[in-house]
Scaffold this motif. Sequence first.
Motif, short mmCIF file in Angstrom:
data_model
loop_
_atom_site.label_atom_id
_atom_site.label_comp_id
_atom_site.label_asym_id
_atom_site.label_seq_id
_atom_site.Cartn_x
_atom_site.Cartn_y
_atom_site.Cartn_z
N VAL A 63 4.55 29.77 89.60
CA VAL A 63 3.22 30.33 89.29
C VAL A 63 2.52 30.73 90.59
O VAL A 63 1.93 31.81 90.70
CB VAL A 63 2.38 29.30 88.49
CG1 VAL A 63 0.91 29.69 88.48
CG2 VAL A 63 2.91 29.17 87.06
N CYS A 320 -2.07 24.35 79.85
CA CYS A 320 -2.21 25.75 79.46
C CYS A 320 -1.44 26.02 78.18
O CYS A 320 -0.25 25.69 78.09
CB CYS A 320 -1.63 26.68 80.52
SG CYS A 320 -2.45 26.59 82.10
N LEU A 345 -2.24 32.37 86.46
CA LEU A 345 -2.42 31.76 85.14
C LEU A 345 -3.28 32.65 84.24
O LEU A 345 -3.11 32.68 83.03
CB LEU A 345 -3.03 30.36 85.27
CG LEU A 345 -2.08 29.26 85.74
CD1 LEU A 345 -2.77 27.90 85.73
CD2 LEU A 345 -0.80 29.20 84.89
N LEU A 362 5.33 28.97 80.28
CA LEU A 362 4.35 27.93 80.65
C LEU A 362 4.50 26.66 79.81
O LEU A 362 3.64 25.79 79.86
CB LEU A 362 2.93 28.48 80.48
CG LEU A 362 2.50 29.60 81.43
CD1 LEU A 362 1.07 30.05 81.11
CD2 LEU A 362 2.58 29.15 82.89
#
Length: 378
Positions: A63, A320, A345, A362
């Motif tokens: 990420v 998330c 994100l 994710l």
Amino acid sequence: MSKKSADAIVIGGGIIGAATGYYLAKRGLKVFILERKFPCAGSTGRCIGGIRAQFTHDLTIRVMLKSIKMFQELHEELGTDVEWYAGGYLFLAFDEARKKSFEQAIEIQRRYGLKVDFISADDCGRIVPGLNREGLLGGAWCPTDGQANPFKVTYGYLEGVKRLNGQVFVNADVKKINLSGTRVVSVETANGDEFFSPIVLNAAGPWASEIGKLAGIEIPVKPDRHEALVTEAIERCLEPMLVDYRADGCYFVQHYGTGHFIGCYTPVPIVPGDSVDASDEFITEMPRRMVRLLPKLASVKVLRHWAGSYEMSPDGNPICGKTPVEGFYVSAGMSGHGFMFGPALGELMAELITTGESSIDLSEFRLDREWSKAEAMK
Ligand SMILES: Cc1cc2nc3c(=O)[nH]c(=O)nc-3n(C[C@H](O)[C@H](O)[C@H](O)COP(=O)(O)OP(=O)(O)OC[C@H]3O[C@@H](n4cnc5c(N)ncnc54)[C@H](O)[C@@H]3O)c2cc1C
């Protein structure tokens, strides 16, 4: 009292809400951002702007590699200078155990192509002239890490939301989330306004747990207090963020554009809660710790200090994804790294919300995980 409809509602006008709102709007959704106070009123406006890919959790590294690439291009994307600067991050090792843990982390980071090395104490001294090398065994050095301005990035995204047909509501304190069966329908604010949407994102940072409760969902985010200070500006003498993980260590960087030093430490023991009271202890301790590392800062004066919250998840990694309430998503629990996670994100959550999947999976950050894979480079 008014009633309005949007394709997506984002609760929280910090970096996470602003970035996700922007990428949702870029995908053609009409986005409303509802912010209880004003943009950057939460953790984002209190953070020191550090950005790094030196982590130990595989997904976090991936990420962050994406986020750093996005920070490099953000001035073009948003049409504003966000003060991105790749001055690097230097993590210092003063004992063998720390050195070993950095070497293990480097092994993981290199698998993803990160340019990172364990360098000698002499090399640390070459990167940071004037560094006190007493007891220093070396450091984990990554030149592609950097810094940016949290206010400029967040406001840049919010302006983008407005350009893309969205709206940003300030003084919009969300007090109620209405469901129809298991699906989210609308949210209501303290002043009686109701906002309808099939998609609601909880991006309330340290207060994500309170917002979750409004929809009947447990979100295990707990704030703890972190303080920071900024000094007067001096001629440029420090490139990287310098990180000292000792129990009485600290981390600080010299702002590229202005020459101010900005830095923090993690209190031992932690101070639970969302208090933003700055302490006497910090303002005496932090300058001592900075001067111990860089003695030439002895005559540099502190301008201000303040406090804000880290928004801790049980394992120190973000939360998330979907929740058990249909249409109600969460992106919170950034555990002190939400500014740097923001661009990546934001885009990945926008993909997930609009298509059901994201270009970087994710699922390891999902709400119903085991919380067993703790981040070692917190
Ligand atoms: C001292 C300090 C230094 C830090 N340094 C760094 C760093 O160098 N790099 C880094 O990446 N991160 C850093 N962080 C962490 C970073 O600031 C946070 O992880 C990040 O800002 C979280 O962003 P967010 O958007 O999730 O939360 P926030 O910025 O807190 O935004 C949440 C927003 O939700 C709003 N809200 C809450 N309840 C409601 C409601 N009921 N209705 C409507 N709105 C609501 C709040 O007002 C707030 O504006 C630091 C934090 C601190 C305190």
